[in-house]
Design a protein around this motif. Structure first.
Motif, PDB file in Angstrom:
ATOM      1  N   THR A 278       0.948  -0.915   0.055  1.00  0.00           N
ATOM      2  CA  THR A 278      -0.152  -0.383  -0.048  1.00  0.00           C
ATOM      3  C   THR A 278       0.535   1.629   0.250  1.00  0.00           C
ATOM      4  O   THR A 278       0.062   2.890   0.813  1.00  0.00           O
ATOM      5  CB  THR A 278      -0.761  -0.415   1.477  1.00  0.00           C
ATOM      6  N   ASN A 279       2.272   1.736  -0.411  1.00  0.00           N
ATOM      7  CA  ASN A 279       3.187   2.189  -0.222  1.00  0.00           C
ATOM      8  C   ASN A 279       2.790   3.445  -1.786  1.00  0.00           C
ATOM      9  O   ASN A 279       4.351   3.573  -2.508  1.00  0.00           O
ATOM     10  CB  ASN A 279       4.772   1.711   0.595  1.00  0.00           C
ATOM     11  N   ASP A 280       2.174   2.956  -1.826  1.00  0.00           N
ATOM     12  CA  ASP A 280       2.175   3.456  -4.028  1.00  0.00           C
ATOM     13  C   ASP A 280       1.458   5.191  -3.626  1.00  0.00           C
ATOM     14  O   ASP A 280       0.565   5.094  -2.700  1.00  0.00           O
ATOM     15  CB  ASP A 280       1.566   2.431  -5.084  1.00  0.00           C
ATOM     16  N   PRO A 281       1.434   6.086  -4.313  1.00  0.00           N
ATOM     17  CA  PRO A 281       1.966   7.831  -3.568  1.00  0.00           C
ATOM     18  C   PRO A 281      -0.069   7.347  -4.096  1.00  0.00           C
ATOM     19  O   PRO A 281       0.097   7.044  -5.820  1.00  0.00           O
ATOM     20  CB  PRO A 281       2.346   8.113  -4.859  1.00  0.00           C
ATOM     21  N   ASP A 282      -1.104   7.851  -3.918  1.00  0.00           N
ATOM     22  CA  ASP A 282      -2.049   8.511  -3.945  1.00  0.00           C
ATOM     23  C   ASP A 282      -2.513   7.058  -4.340  1.00  0.00           C
ATOM     24  O   ASP A 282      -4.217   6.524  -4.763  1.00  0.00           O
ATOM     25  CB  ASP A 282      -2.220   9.350  -4.818  1.00  0.00           C
ATOM     26  N   GLY A 283      -2.410   5.838  -3.507  1.00  0.00           N
ATOM     27  CA  GLY A 283      -2.806   4.280  -4.140  1.00  0.00           C
ATOM     28  C   GLY A 283      -3.145   4.539  -5.721  1.00  0.00           C
ATOM     29  O   GLY A 283      -4.376   2.936  -6.136  1.00  0.00           O
ATOM     30  N   LEU A 284      -2.343   4.551  -6.447  1.00  0.00           N
ATOM     31  CA  LEU A 284      -2.891   4.442  -7.762  1.00  0.00           C
ATOM     32  C   LEU A 284      -2.693   3.309  -8.461  1.00  0.00           C
ATOM     33  O   LEU A 284      -3.281   2.752  -9.157  1.00  0.00           O
ATOM     34  CB  LEU A 284      -1.557   5.747  -8.938  1.00  0.00           C
ATOM     35  N   MET A 285      -1.549   2.495  -7.649  1.00  0.00           N
ATOM     36  CA  MET A 285      -0.901   0.736  -8.358  1.00  0.00           C
ATOM     37  C   MET A 285      -2.035   0.018  -7.994  1.00  0.00           C
ATOM     38  O   MET A 285      -2.336  -0.875  -8.197  1.00  0.00           O
ATOM     39  CB  MET A 285       0.196   0.364  -7.928  1.00  0.00           C
ATOM     40  N   GLN A 286      -2.768   0.546  -6.950  1.00  0.00           N
ATOM     41  CA  GLN A 286      -3.663  -0.291  -5.737  1.00  0.00           C
ATOM     42  C   GLN A 286      -5.110  -0.543  -7.252  1.00  0.00           C
ATOM     43  O   GLN A 286      -5.768  -1.122  -7.144  1.00  0.00           O
ATOM     44  CB  GLN A 286      -3.864  -0.062  -5.109  1.00  0.00           C
ATOM     45  N   SER A 287      -5.239   0.570  -6.946  1.00  0.00           N
ATOM     46  CA  SER A 287      -6.059   1.056  -8.559  1.00  0.00           C
ATOM     47  C   SER A 287      -6.191   0.079  -8.998  1.00  0.00           C
ATOM     48  O   SER A 287      -6.981   0.021 -10.126  1.00  0.00           O
ATOM     49  CB  SER A 287      -7.132   2.562  -8.509  1.00  0.00           C
ATOM     50  N   ILE A 288      -4.538   0.318 -10.025  1.00  0.00           N
ATOM     51  CA  ILE A 288      -4.507  -0.016 -11.316  1.00  0.00           C
ATOM     52  C   ILE A 288      -4.836  -1.690 -11.255  1.00  0.00           C
ATOM     53  O   ILE A 288      -5.519  -2.612 -12.062  1.00  0.00           O
ATOM     54  CB  ILE A 288      -3.609   0.042 -11.437  1.00  0.00           C
ATOM     55  N   ALA A 289      -4.315  -2.353 -10.351  1.00  0.00           N
ATOM     56  CA  ALA A 289      -4.571  -3.802 -10.063  1.00  0.00           C
ATOM     57  C   ALA A 289      -5.345  -4.630  -9.833  1.00  0.00           C
ATOM     58  O   ALA A 289      -5.397  -5.538 -10.346  1.00  0.00           O
ATOM     59  CB  ALA A 289      -3.350  -4.191  -8.873  1.00  0.00           C
ATOM     60  N   ARG A 290      -6.544  -3.282  -9.340  1.00  0.00           N
ATOM     61  CA  ARG A 290      -7.632  -4.228  -9.104  1.00  0.00           C
ATOM     62  C   ARG A 290      -9.012  -4.302 -10.449  1.00  0.00           C
ATOM     63  O   ARG A 290      -9.274  -5.569 -10.377  1.00  0.00           O
ATOM     64  CB  ARG A 290      -8.610  -3.600  -7.990  1.00  0.00           C
ATOM     65  N   GLN A 291      -8.011  -3.288 -11.298  1.00  0.00           N
ATOM     66  CA  GLN A 291      -8.679  -4.130 -12.337  1.00  0.00           C
ATOM     67  C   GLN A 291      -7.825  -4.531 -13.502  1.00  0.00           C
ATOM     68  O   GLN A 291      -8.353  -5.819 -14.889  1.00  0.00           O
ATOM     69  CB  GLN A 291      -9.118  -2.739 -13.652  1.00  0.00           C
ATOM     70  N   LEU A 292      -7.310  -5.735 -12.702  1.00  0.00           N
ATOM     71  CA  LEU A 292      -6.310  -6.689 -13.752  1.00  0.00           C
ATOM     72  C   LEU A 292      -6.571  -7.581 -13.485  1.00  0.00           C
ATOM     73  O   LEU A 292      -6.248  -8.210 -12.135  1.00  0.00           O
ATOM     74  CB  LEU A 292      -4.925  -6.623 -13.632  1.00  0.00           C
ATOM     75  N   THR A 293      -6.753  -9.235 -14.507  1.00  0.00           N
ATOM     76  CA  THR A 293      -7.479 -10.616 -13.762  1.00  0.00           C
ATOM     77  C   THR A 293      -5.501 -11.657 -13.320  1.00  0.00           C
ATOM     78  O   THR A 293      -4.635 -10.183 -13.279  1.00  0.00           O
ATOM     79  CB  THR A 293      -7.793 -10.742 -15.286  1.00  0.00           C
TER      80      THR A 293
END
Length: 217
Positions: A181-196
């Motif tokens: 969870t150390n990505d700035p502004d949660g950007l990578m978390q948001s992107i990764a949640r859309q990946l299968t």
């Protein structure tokens, strides 16, 4: 950039640390900060126990640091030290206490100045992964829109090409599952949640097989 003679000296010093100490530090969990006597070592030599002195780790558990953006390296070590990032077994949290925070810039400069790793060709990448990496798709921006930019405003987006495929995949899973969870502004978390799962595996193999172009850190 290190000279050839300097690298040779550092290599000989690193060889003086036994293989047993390396594997104990890398494999045991939870890790203890006093497992290895680091007195007399250069600060980057401590990191080289797992990431290798040439910055090209042999195990996918440890990312390749050679030629990586220095600001990114420094941020990750600080995040481990400050508890903003964790990893399996706590090795990085422990080892981050073995180096002075004032040495982080020197460590990052050392590894970023090394020759970038070579691509890992496996023949398993897909056209869909190539499009996602280079162009994105309707629900996702291209990976290169951040990770390919040498814009000084994006110093914390790491270079991805030629990284271990298994390491890339694990980070995407961890972002997706909320374990990282150390990505700035949660950007990578948001992107990764859309990946299968298929997206992640294909992307990881594709990215590992790409030669890294010359970029300004």
């Amino acid at each position: 950039m290190q000279t050839g003679s300097t690298k040779a000296v550092l290599h000989r010093r690193l060889q003086s640390i036994t293989a047993a100490a390396f594997f104990l530090a890398a494999a045991l969990a939870p890790a203890s900060a006093d497992m290895i006597d680091t007195s007399g070592m250069e600060p980057w030599e401590v990191c080289a126990l797992c990431h290798s002195l040439d910055g090209n780790s042999r195990m996918a558990k440890f990312p390749k640091l050679a030629g990586q953006r220095p600001d990114y390296i420094e941020k990750q070590v600080r995040d481990f030290h400050d508890g903003n990032r964790s990893n399996d077994g706590g090795q990085m949290q422990a080892i981050s206490t073995e180096v002075a925070q004032t040495d982080l810039s020197d460590i990052a400069t050392y590894f970023s100045g090394l020759t970038a790793p070579a691509a890992i060709l496996s023949g398993g990448s897909s056209e869909a992964a190539a499009r996602l990496f280079n162009d994105g798709r309707d629900d996702l921006p291209a990976c290169l829109s951040c990770h390919g930019q040498s814009d000084p405003a994006l110093p914390l987006a790491p270079w991805l090409e030629a990284q271990h495929a298994d390491y890339i995949a694990k980070q995407l899973y961890d972002f997706r599952d909320g374990k990282r969870t150390n990505d700035p502004d949660g950007l990578m978390q948001s992107i990764a949640r859309q990946l299968t799962d298929e997206d992640i595996q294909d992307l990881a193999v594709f990215i590992a097989a790409q030669e890294r172009p010359e970029r300004t850190p």
